[in-house]
Write an enzyme that holds these catalytic residues in place. Structure first.
Site: not given
Ligand code: IPM
Ligand code: MG
Length: 365
Positions: A144, A191, A223, A247, A251
């Site tokens: 990032y 990785k 992975d 990240d 999710d």
């Molecule tokens: C998160 C979000 C953020 C990230 C975005 C909105 C920049 O997806 O907090 O997980 O990628 O960190």
């Molecule tokens: Mg996110």
């Protein structure tokens, strides 16, 4: 004199203002019920800030955040930018700059299963047995924040995963310390079979491990980790990983808990911390009163505990959410075919139920 806790609220974009409003009301209810004074100040971030000032993180917002005891964020993001990869100014930059400026290098994302929501998960109930994971996502380095540029007349792009040993060490220490106080299992996800930055990551974890002999350390490729998370999530206790890997994996892990709408997070460093739901701005349902505010409300529970040391109050919020779910109330994202019409509720109704439960618990105590 009663101590005042200063909280900056950053509603942001999309459903951000709707869910942040309920986070704030829950903190106020805790203040009234338990005799604490919380002071709130609202500031702009994201698309809302770009519209008003041209800057996704106005100077005034950053200054207010630096002077606060804690920050509550709704969400940032706007569909206008999704199909415009050439946009130079983007809402997400506000959040990324805030994380970097405040040195919020550790992003804690607990994956907790509410018994009542086992049905809402896409995984089988028996796979969910005993799942309780705490992710430590590195938040101010890696892919990032590494050098990133377009070259050769815009025809080539490069993004870099870059870490120093110090950056890995400080988050690894937080993860080891946490594992020590939990089930003593740490998965470090990387990785290292491909990336130099991951080999450095692994080296640091290996260097630290002897200082935590009671913690069982596992190195896992990202992975494989993505697969193991849905194959057998109960094997994980504490997971520590790079920014982008974290990240993506969190999710994915949200589906274990039933919905992204349930996942809270805390971003901490050495100073003020930021508390926000893991979900985004959900523009498709913004402004309709449909959003699930529970991830934000659970983020306030993390704030009460981590920022203010109010463990009892933090638990009171979690217990209130628990009871509201037990009574069967569901926003659309966590409802299923067994949810009767009368229990299908919107943002305001479920938020108010949580507050009622907080107040009720205190009144009968
Ligand atoms: C998160 C979000 C953020 C990230 C975005 C909105 C920049 O997806 O907090 O997980 O990628 O960190
Ligand atoms: Mg996110």
């Amino acid at each position: 004199m009663i101590e005042k806790h200063k909280i900056v609220v950053l509603p942001g974009d999309g459903i951000g203002p709707e869910v942040a409003a309920w986070g704030k009301r829950v903190i106020q209810a805790i203040g009234e019920s338990y005799g604490h004074v919380f002071e709130f100040e609202e500031q702009l971030i994201g698309h809302a800030a770009i519209e008003a000032t041209g800057n996704p993180l106005p100077e005034e917002t950053l200054e207010a955040c630096c002077a606060a005891d804690a920050i509550l964020l709704g969400a940032v993001g706007h569909p206008k930018y999704d199909n415009d990869p050439t946009a130079k100014v983007r809402p997400e930059q506000g959040l990324l700059k805030l994380r970097k400026s405040l040195g919020l290098y550790a992003n804690l994302r607990p994956i907790r299963i509410f018994d009542e929501l086992v049905q809402a998960s896409s995984l089988k109930p028996e796979v969910l047995q005993g799942v309780d994971i705490l992710f430590f996502r590195e938040l101010t380095g890696g892919l990032y924040f590494g050098p990133s540029e377009r070259k050769e007349n815009g025809n080539v792009a490069v993004s870099t995963m870059i870490y120093s040993k110090d950056e890995v060490r400080r988050i690894a220490i937080k993860a080891f310390e946490s594992a020590k106080n939990r089930r003593k299992v740490l998965h470090s996800v990387d990785k290292a079979n491909v990336l130099e930055a991951s080999r450095l990551w692994r080296e640091v974890i290996q260097e630290l491990a002897p200082q935590y002999p009671e913690v069982q350390v596992h190195h896992m490729y990202v992975d494989n980790a993505a697969m193991q998370l849905i194959k057998c999530p109960a094997q994980f206790d504490v997971v520590v990983t790079e920014n982008m890997f974290g990240d993506i994996l969190t999710d994915e892990a949200s589906q274990i808990a039933g919905s992204l709408g349930m996942l809270p997070s805390a971003s901490v460093g050495d100073g003020v911390g930021l508390y926000e739901p893991v979900h985004g701005s959900a523009p498709d349902i913004a402004g309709q009163g449909l959003a699930n505010p529970l991830a934000t409300i659970l983020s306030t529970a993390l704030m009460l505990d981590i920022a203010f040391g109010l463990k009892r109050e933090s638990q009171a919020v979690i217990d209130a959410v628990d009871r509201v779910l037990k009574y069967g109330y569901r926003t659309a994202d966590i409802a299923d075919e067994n949810t009767p019409a009368g229990k299908r509720v919107g943002t305001d109704a479920i938020g108010q139920k949580v507050i009622n439960e907080i107040e009720l618990a205190v009144s009968i105590a």
